[in-house]
Design a protein around this motif. Structure first.
Motif, PDB file in Angstrom:
ATOM      1  N   LYS A  90       0.759  -1.246   0.058  1.00  0.00           N
ATOM      2  CA  LYS A  90      -0.008   0.084  -0.034  1.00  0.00           C
ATOM      3  C   LYS A  90       0.938   1.224   0.095  1.00  0.00           C
ATOM      4  O   LYS A  90       0.595   2.123  -0.599  1.00  0.00           O
ATOM      5  CB  LYS A  90      -0.821   0.097   1.177  1.00  0.00           C
ATOM      6  CG  LYS A  90      -1.954  -1.059   1.349  1.00  0.00           C
ATOM      7  CD  LYS A  90      -3.037  -1.029   2.172  1.00  0.00           C
ATOM      8  CE  LYS A  90      -3.969  -2.168   2.104  1.00  0.00           C
ATOM      9  NZ  LYS A  90      -4.772  -2.063   3.298  1.00  0.00           N
TER      10      LYS A  90
ATOM     11  N   LYS B 269       2.242   1.709  -3.248  1.00  0.00           N
ATOM     12  CA  LYS B 269       1.285   2.132  -4.433  1.00  0.00           C
ATOM     13  C   LYS B 269       1.521   3.774  -4.182  1.00  0.00           C
ATOM     14  O   LYS B 269       1.451   4.527  -5.075  1.00  0.00           O
ATOM     15  CB  LYS B 269      -0.170   1.446  -4.149  1.00  0.00           C
ATOM     16  CG  LYS B 269      -1.356   2.243  -4.732  1.00  0.00           C
ATOM     17  CD  LYS B 269      -1.611   1.422  -5.762  1.00  0.00           C
ATOM     18  CE  LYS B 269      -2.852   1.697  -6.473  1.00  0.00           C
ATOM     19  NZ  LYS B 269      -2.812   3.088  -7.084  1.00  0.00           N
TER      20      LYS B 269
ATOM     21  N   ASP C  89       2.204   6.329  -6.901  1.00  0.00           N
ATOM     22  CA  ASP C  89       1.241   7.530  -7.328  1.00  0.00           C
ATOM     23  C   ASP C  89       1.940   9.103  -7.257  1.00  0.00           C
ATOM     24  O   ASP C  89       1.449   9.749  -7.999  1.00  0.00           O
ATOM     25  CB  ASP C  89      -0.177   7.382  -6.706  1.00  0.00           C
ATOM     26  CG  ASP C  89      -0.997   6.021  -6.886  1.00  0.00           C
ATOM     27  OD1 ASP C  89      -0.885   5.417  -7.818  1.00  0.00           O
ATOM     28  OD2 ASP C  89      -1.808   5.712  -6.143  1.00  0.00           O
TER      29      ASP C  89
END
Length: 155
Positions: free
Chosen positions: A68, A71, A75
């Protein structure tokens, strides 16, 4: 209070004070990033062929949590994915230019904090250092064995 409680309480107290003292400057200089993101960036900067498993192991978190955070960093364009030519199955991470800038700020803050606290570390004798390190290594090994015994190793 027994010696175990004294050692753990005093260690926790020192780490909490250090965290409190460092927190303001860290948040000021790295306001756009969570602590876990900055430490993941640091982990990637110091490792070779860093993947989710290596992040999880290094930061003592689950692979799901590491995934997570990765990610979020992807991003935010702080890291990028890549694969090695000899292993197309595995996905690794490296810092982007923006990620290297964040890491440099973080490293410089750590250097500043070390310089601030140098006076204390300059006073420690080699004998005190050796005893302290021996204790920390022994305690760390014990915790590793407990993690393994409980079947909670990060793989």
């Amino acid at each position: 209070m027994d010696k175990e409680e004294i050692i753990l309480n005093k260690t926790r107290e020192v780490l909490n004070k250090m965290g409190w003292l460092n927190k303001y400057k860290m948040e000021q200089m790295l306001s756009d990033y969570q602590s876990s993101e900055v430490h993941t960036i640091e982990c990637i900067s110091k490792g070779e062929f860093v993947n989710v498993t290596k992040i999880a192991q290094s930061l003592y978190m689950t692979r799901s949590a590491a995934s997570k955070i990765a990610k979020k960093l992807l991003d935010k364009k702080l890291i990028e994915r890549y694969q090695r030519t000899e292993n197309k199955k595995e996905v690794y991470f490296r810092l982007t230019e923006k990620g290297r800038e964040v890491n440099e700020i973080h490293e410089n803050l750590h250097k500043e904090f070390l310089a601030r606290d140098k006076v204390v570390f300059d006073e420690i004798t080699e004998e005190q250092l050796a005893g302290f390190l021996a204790f920390i290594q022994r305690y760390s090994k014990h915790l590793d064995e407990e993690i393994k015994r409980e079947g909670r190793e990060i793989t």
